[in-house]
Design an enzyme around this catalytic site. Structure first.
Site, PDB file in Angstrom:
ATOM      1  N   GLY A  25      -8.606  27.806  77.560  1.00  0.00           N
ATOM      2  CA  GLY A  25      -9.647  27.604  78.562  1.00  0.00           C
ATOM      3  C   GLY A  25     -10.940  27.143  77.930  1.00  0.00           C
ATOM      4  O   GLY A  25     -11.014  26.919  76.713  1.00  0.00           O
TER       5      GLY A  25
ATOM      6  N   ASP B 214     -14.062  29.666  82.081  1.00  0.00           N
ATOM      7  CA  ASP B 214     -14.511  31.063  82.017  1.00  0.00           C
ATOM      8  C   ASP B 214     -16.034  31.118  82.063  1.00  0.00           C
ATOM      9  O   ASP B 214     -16.712  30.588  81.176  1.00  0.00           O
ATOM     10  CB  ASP B 214     -14.041  31.710  80.716  1.00  0.00           C
ATOM     11  CG  ASP B 214     -14.586  33.126  80.566  1.00  0.00           C
ATOM     12  OD1 ASP B 214     -14.206  33.996  81.371  1.00  0.00           O
ATOM     13  OD2 ASP B 214     -15.414  33.359  79.663  1.00  0.00           O
TER      14      ASP B 214
ATOM     15  N   TYR C 125     -24.078  35.064  82.622  1.00  0.00           N
ATOM     16  CA  TYR C 125     -24.411  33.841  81.878  1.00  0.00           C
ATOM     17  C   TYR C 125     -25.460  32.993  82.583  1.00  0.00           C
ATOM     18  O   TYR C 125     -26.024  32.078  81.981  1.00  0.00           O
ATOM     19  CB  TYR C 125     -23.168  32.971  81.630  1.00  0.00           C
ATOM     20  CG  TYR C 125     -22.072  33.599  80.801  1.00  0.00           C
ATOM     21  CD1 TYR C 125     -22.279  34.786  80.097  1.00  0.00           C
ATOM     22  CD2 TYR C 125     -20.822  33.006  80.717  1.00  0.00           C
ATOM     23  CE1 TYR C 125     -21.260  35.363  79.350  1.00  0.00           C
ATOM     24  CE2 TYR C 125     -19.803  33.573  79.965  1.00  0.00           C
ATOM     25  CZ  TYR C 125     -20.033  34.756  79.294  1.00  0.00           C
ATOM     26  OH  TYR C 125     -19.013  35.316  78.559  1.00  0.00           O
TER      27      TYR C 125
ATOM     28  N   LYS D 192     -16.999  37.083  85.656  1.00  0.00           N
ATOM     29  CA  LYS D 192     -17.091  38.499  85.261  1.00  0.00           C
ATOM     30  C   LYS D 192     -18.210  39.189  86.031  1.00  0.00           C
ATOM     31  O   LYS D 192     -19.258  38.592  86.268  1.00  0.00           O
ATOM     32  CB  LYS D 192     -17.396  38.615  83.764  1.00  0.00           C
ATOM     33  CG  LYS D 192     -16.557  37.726  82.883  1.00  0.00           C
ATOM     34  CD  LYS D 192     -16.842  37.919  81.399  1.00  0.00           C
ATOM     35  CE  LYS D 192     -16.160  36.838  80.574  1.00  0.00           C
ATOM     36  NZ  LYS D 192     -16.852  35.542  80.562  1.00  0.00           N
TER      37      LYS D 192
ATOM     38  N   HIS E 266     -17.048  42.914  82.872  1.00  0.00           N
ATOM     39  CA  HIS E 266     -17.536  42.311  81.620  1.00  0.00           C
ATOM     40  C   HIS E 266     -17.506  43.288  80.451  1.00  0.00           C
ATOM     41  O   HIS E 266     -17.310  42.897  79.296  1.00  0.00           O
ATOM     42  CB  HIS E 266     -18.965  41.799  81.855  1.00  0.00           C
ATOM     43  CG  HIS E 266     -19.370  40.679  80.966  1.00  0.00           C
ATOM     44  ND1 HIS E 266     -20.106  39.602  81.401  1.00  0.00           N
ATOM     45  CD2 HIS E 266     -19.167  40.446  79.655  1.00  0.00           C
ATOM     46  CE1 HIS E 266     -20.330  38.774  80.396  1.00  0.00           C
ATOM     47  NE2 HIS E 266     -19.772  39.270  79.326  1.00  0.00           N
TER      48      HIS E 266
END
Ligand SMILES: NC(=O)c1ccc[n+]([C@@H]2O[C@H](COP(=O)([O-])OP(=O)(O)OC[C@H]3O[C@@H](n4cnc5c(N)ncnc54)[C@H](OP(=O)(O)O)[C@@H]3O)[C@@H](O)[C@H]2O)c1
Length: 292
Positions: A17, A44, A49, A74, A107
Site C-alpha cells: 500500500g 493508508d 495525519y 485510523k 491508531h
C-alpha cells in the site's frame, strides 16, 4: 508471494500500500494521485495525519471506481470511547468523501485507559456489523494489548499495523498476530523512521541491503519491501516523489532467496525507533481531531 492478502473475514487487501504520514496536505493530493496512477490500490491515512481530505480529493481526481481502491484510516486516541469512535468514523468518512471504509483501525492502544480502547473497538465492531467498514483492526498493539483486547471484545483484529523494518521487526508481535490470523502490516517498512533520526544509521545506507540489492539490480528500499511481502506482511511505504513512488511499487518481479531473507532478519537490533506503545497517554498525545 501474493500481491493480495485475504483478511480473517474473507476480505481481500492488496499487500503493498501507500502511506501518507508526514505528507504535507499540499503534497498529498499529487502524491496519492501519482500512487494510484502507478498502480497502488491500498491507501493508508489516519485522522491524526491531517490529510484525509486530500486523500479523498486524489481519489476523486484520478477517478478510479471506489470499489477498486482499498481505503484504510485510523481513529486517534482523543476519539476513543464507543460514541466518540462512532462519531470519528463520520468525521473521517466526511473528510475523505466516502460512505464506507475498507479498513478502520485504532491508531494506538491506551494502556492507562484500556476501557476507552475497548469502547472504541466495540464501536468498530458495530460499524463492521452495519457494513460501514469491510474490516477492522488495530495499530501499535503489543502482545499484552492484543490479549487484553481479545479478553473483552468478540472480533479478532484483521490487521495489526506496527513499526516493522529490518532494524526492528517485532517478531513476538508478528507471531502473536499470526497465531490468531491477524495480518501484520508494516509501518515505516523501508526504515524511513531510521532516516528521520540523526542518532542512528539509515536503512537506506545499510551494507547488507545494498549488497542484496546489487545482486538483483535493486535498491535497498525494493529489497526491504520484497522481504516484507515474501514473509506475508502488508507494507505501506510513503514517498512524495514520483520516482520513489514508482520504485517502491516495482517489487513484483524478483525474488529474494531464503538465505537473503535470513540475513535481513539478522539485522534486527530490537531497538524501537517510534514512540513506545506502552507510553501513549491521552495527556501526552491526546490532541483533538477537528470536526471538518
Ligand atoms: N500506525 C502508525 O503509528 C504509523 C506510524 C508511522 C507511519 N505509519 C504509516 O506507514 C507509512 C510509512 O511510514 P514512514 O513514512 O514512517 O516510513 P517509510 O515509508 O519507511 O519511509 C518514508 C521515508 O523514506 C523516504 N523514501 C521513500 N521511498 C524511498 C526510496 N525508495 N529511497 C529512499 N528514500 C525513500 C521518504 O521520503 P520522500 O517522501 O521525500 O520520498 C520518507 O522520508 C506512513 O506514511 C503511514 O501510512 C503508521
Amino acid at each position: 508471494m501474493t500481491k493480495e492478502l485475504i483478511l480473517n473475514n474473507g476480505v481481500t487487501m492488496p499487500a503493498l500500500g501507500f502511506g501518507v504520514y508526514q505528507a504535507a496536505p499540499e503534497e498529498t493530493v499529487d502524491a496519492v494521485a501519482t500512487a494510484l496512477e502507478t498502480g497502488y490500490r491500498l491507501i493508508d491515512t489516519a485522522a491524526a495525519y491531517g490529510n484525509e481530505r486530500e486523500v479523498g480529493e486524489a481519489l476523486r481526481r484520478v477517478g478510479i471506481p471506489r470499489d477498486e481502491v482499498f481505503l484504510e484510516t485510523k481513529v486517534w486516541i482523543s476519539d476513543y470511547g464507543y460514541d466518540e469512535t462512532l462519531h470519528a468514523f463520520e468525521k473521517s468518512t466526511g473528510k475523505l468523501g466516502v460512505d464506507q471504509l475498507d479498513l478502520l483501525i485504532l491508531h494506538q492502544a491506551l494502556p492507562t485507559r484500556f476501557d476507552l480502547t475497548v469502547g472504541a473497538y466495540r464501536a468498530l465492531e458495530r460499524l463492521l456489523a452495519d457494513g460501514r467498514v469491510a474490516a477492522i483492526g488495530v495499530s501499535n498493539f503489543m502482545v499484552e494489548h492484543l490479549d487484553r483486547l481479545a479478553a473483552e471484545t468478540s472480533i479478532i483484529p484483521a490487521v495489526n499495523q506496527i513499526e516493522a523494518h529490518p532494524y526492528f521487526s517485532q517478531r513476538a508481535v508478528q507471531e502473536a498476530d499470526a497465531a490468531v490470523g491477524t495480518v501484520t502490516q508494516a509501518w515505516s517498512p523501508i526504515g524511513g523512521i531510521t532516516a528521520y533520526r540523526p542518532d542512528g544509521a539509515s536503512a537506506f545506507e545499510d551494507e547488507t541491503l545494498r549488497a542484496i540489492g546489487a545482486a538483483h539490480g535493486r535498491t535497498p528500499a525494493q529489497v526491504m519491501l520484497r522481504w516484507h511481502l515474501q514473509q506475508g506482511r502488508s507494507a505501506l511505504p510513503k514517498s512524495v516523489r514520483p520516482a520513489r513512488i514508482a520504485e517502491n511499487f516495482d517489487v513484483f518481479d524478483f525474488e529474494l532467496t531464503d538465505a537473503e531473507l535470513s540475513s535481513i532478519d539478522a539485522l534486527d537490533t530490537g531497538v524501537r525507533r517510534g514512540p513506545a506503545p506502552e507510553d501513549v497517554t491521552l495527556e501526552a498525545f491526546g490532541r483533538p481531531i477537528p470536526e471538518a
